[in-house]
Design a protein around this motif. Sequence first.
Motif, short mmCIF file in Angstrom:
data_model
loop_
_atom_site.label_atom_id
_atom_site.label_comp_id
_atom_site.label_asym_id
_atom_site.label_seq_id
_atom_site.Cartn_x
_atom_site.Cartn_y
_atom_site.Cartn_z
N ARG A 261 0.83 -1.21 0.00
CA ARG A 261 0.00 0.00 0.00
C ARG A 261 0.86 1.25 0.00
O ARG A 261 0.59 2.21 -0.75
CB ARG A 261 -0.91 -0.02 1.23
CG ARG A 261 -1.92 1.10 1.31
CD ARG A 261 -2.90 0.81 2.44
NE ARG A 261 -3.83 1.91 2.66
CZ ARG A 261 -4.82 1.87 3.55
NH1 ARG A 261 -5.00 0.78 4.28
NH2 ARG A 261 -5.63 2.90 3.70
N ILE A 262 1.92 1.26 0.81
CA ILE A 262 2.84 2.40 0.86
C ILE A 262 3.54 2.59 -0.47
O ILE A 262 3.65 3.71 -1.00
CB ILE A 262 3.86 2.21 2.00
CG1 ILE A 262 3.17 2.24 3.36
CG2 ILE A 262 4.95 3.29 1.94
CD1 ILE A 262 4.06 1.83 4.52
N VAL A 263 4.02 1.49 -1.05
CA VAL A 263 4.75 1.56 -2.32
C VAL A 263 3.86 2.13 -3.42
O VAL A 263 4.28 2.99 -4.20
CB VAL A 263 5.28 0.17 -2.71
CG1 VAL A 263 5.77 0.16 -4.16
CG2 VAL A 263 6.41 -0.25 -1.78
N ARG A 264 2.61 1.66 -3.48
CA ARG A 264 1.71 2.15 -4.53
C ARG A 264 1.46 3.66 -4.41
O ARG A 264 1.36 4.37 -5.42
CB ARG A 264 0.37 1.39 -4.47
CG ARG A 264 0.45 -0.03 -4.99
CD ARG A 264 -0.94 -0.59 -5.27
NE ARG A 264 -1.74 -0.66 -4.06
CZ ARG A 264 -1.81 -1.75 -3.29
NH1 ARG A 264 -1.14 -2.83 -3.62
NH2 ARG A 264 -2.57 -1.75 -2.21
N ILE A 265 1.37 4.15 -3.19
CA ILE A 265 1.13 5.59 -3.00
C ILE A 265 2.31 6.40 -3.54
O ILE A 265 2.13 7.37 -4.30
CB ILE A 265 0.90 5.90 -1.51
CG1 ILE A 265 -0.42 5.28 -1.04
CG2 ILE A 265 0.89 7.41 -1.27
CD1 ILE A 265 -0.65 5.37 0.46
N PHE A 266 3.52 6.01 -3.17
CA PHE A 266 4.68 6.79 -3.61
C PHE A 266 5.00 6.57 -5.09
O PHE A 266 5.58 7.46 -5.72
CB PHE A 266 5.90 6.47 -2.74
CG PHE A 266 5.85 7.12 -1.39
CD1 PHE A 266 6.07 8.49 -1.27
CD2 PHE A 266 5.56 6.41 -0.24
CE1 PHE A 266 6.03 9.12 -0.03
CE2 PHE A 266 5.51 7.02 1.00
CZ PHE A 266 5.74 8.38 1.10
N GLU A 267 4.62 5.44 -5.63
CA GLU A 267 4.82 5.25 -7.08
C GLU A 267 3.98 6.23 -7.87
O GLU A 267 4.39 6.68 -8.95
CB GLU A 267 4.49 3.81 -7.46
CG GLU A 267 5.59 2.82 -7.12
CD GLU A 267 5.24 1.40 -7.54
OE1 GLU A 267 6.17 0.59 -7.70
OE2 GLU A 267 4.04 1.08 -7.68
N ARG A 268 2.81 6.58 -7.34
CA ARG A 268 1.97 7.56 -8.03
C ARG A 268 2.61 8.95 -8.02
O ARG A 268 2.25 9.81 -8.82
CB ARG A 268 0.58 7.62 -7.37
CG ARG A 268 -0.23 6.34 -7.57
CD ARG A 268 -1.72 6.58 -7.31
NE ARG A 268 -2.02 6.81 -5.91
CZ ARG A 268 -2.31 5.86 -5.04
NH1 ARG A 268 -2.32 4.59 -5.42
NH2 ARG A 268 -2.60 6.14 -3.78
N LEU A 269 3.55 9.15 -7.11
CA LEU A 269 4.28 10.44 -7.05
C LEU A 269 5.59 10.39 -7.83
O LEU A 269 6.36 11.35 -7.79
CB LEU A 269 4.55 10.81 -5.59
CG LEU A 269 3.33 11.17 -4.74
CD1 LEU A 269 3.73 11.31 -3.28
CD2 LEU A 269 2.69 12.46 -5.24
N GLY A 270 5.84 9.29 -8.50
CA GLY A 270 7.05 9.18 -9.31
C GLY A 270 8.25 8.58 -8.62
O GLY A 270 9.35 8.57 -9.18
N PHE A 271 8.06 8.05 -7.42
CA PHE A 271 9.16 7.40 -6.72
C PHE A 271 9.37 5.98 -7.27
O PHE A 271 8.41 5.29 -7.62
CB PHE A 271 8.90 7.33 -5.21
CG PHE A 271 9.07 8.64 -4.50
CD1 PHE A 271 10.23 8.91 -3.77
CD2 PHE A 271 8.08 9.61 -4.56
CE1 PHE A 271 10.39 10.11 -3.11
CE2 PHE A 271 8.23 10.83 -3.90
CZ PHE A 271 9.39 11.08 -3.17
N VAL A 272 10.62 5.57 -7.32
CA VAL A 272 11.00 4.26 -7.85
C VAL A 272 11.54 3.41 -6.70
O VAL A 272 12.29 3.91 -5.85
CB VAL A 272 12.07 4.39 -8.95
CG1 VAL A 272 12.51 3.01 -9.44
CG2 VAL A 272 11.54 5.22 -10.11
#
Length: 345
Positions: free
Chosen positions: A116-127
């Motif tokens: 859940r955390i990873v999906r949120i930050f991936e939407r902000l462009g984090f890899v």
Amino acid sequence: MSANAFQQLQDLLQEIEVANPASAETIEQFRLRYLGSNNVIKPLMGEIRNVPNEQKKEFGQLINKAKELAEAKFETLKAVAEAAAEKSQAAGLDITAPGEPIDLGSRHPVAVTLNRIVRIFERLGFVVAEEREIEDDWHNFTAMNTPADHPARDMQDTYYLRNSSEMLLRTHTSSVQARVMTSQKPPIRIIAPGRVYRNETISARSHCQFHQVEGLYIDKGVSFADMKQTLYYFAKEMYGPDTKIRLRPSFFPFTEPSAEMDVSCFICNAKGCRVCKHSGWVEILGCGMVDPQVLINCGIDPEEYSGFAFGMGIERQAMMLYTITDIRLLFENDVRFLKQFSSVI
């Protein structure tokens, strides 16, 4: 005597050829008569000594033929009987009946929270960036502005490899940040999830191993306001659109200025409960602007680039989301506990 033995063999061959047992019981009787330890062919084998020399070869061939014919006949009868049994069983099978239920497992609450955390930050462009769990002292401590004589090391007492003062089990995923900064040029925007280790007494609130997610964003003109808005977005996505945040001044050796971030308690809607210790706020992560010395250590010019970093324990997030009161439950593999998360996607 030899003529009589030849006749007996001929009669036996004809008997085997015409035999046609149908049931499992009669097929077994056939096997015992012609292939069992006391089969009817054995006594005839002893008669070969009474057969004239010029006929021994023919007699031996007839005996072998009888044995081979009996074996082939038995295998055929056995295969036919098994096929008939399967067909009979299939005839009584109702293919429209519901199948046997399959007992499916469930995702671990730590894995659910991490995804859940990873999906949120991936939407902000984090890899997502991943690295080794056995790390050297420089990437784990020194590069993060925590030299050997720094008092902050006492807070992260860890496990070193035997006969080594340099290799250790990483105490945070900041070591991933160090390796990325020394191998890539800005802009950098990563999150680093993974297992970390600290020499702590195991209790309801702490464990010697746990999981972290750390984030790092480095580019030209990155400000504290960028960090605040990024983490505000994360908090609303993670805990609900009505979530509020507050930043409290703190200290971390690798960020300056540094802060602890709290969110309004989503259990009691900030009214005060046992989870938030009746304050209405719950601490979820630490954050701050990357210390210029860390940039220098990793070969990045602090005059040209700036950035922010943050880190949080995944177990803490899972415990708050699912109201888990003891961190040890997350490591004990108790099926009764894990089954409670079978409906979580």
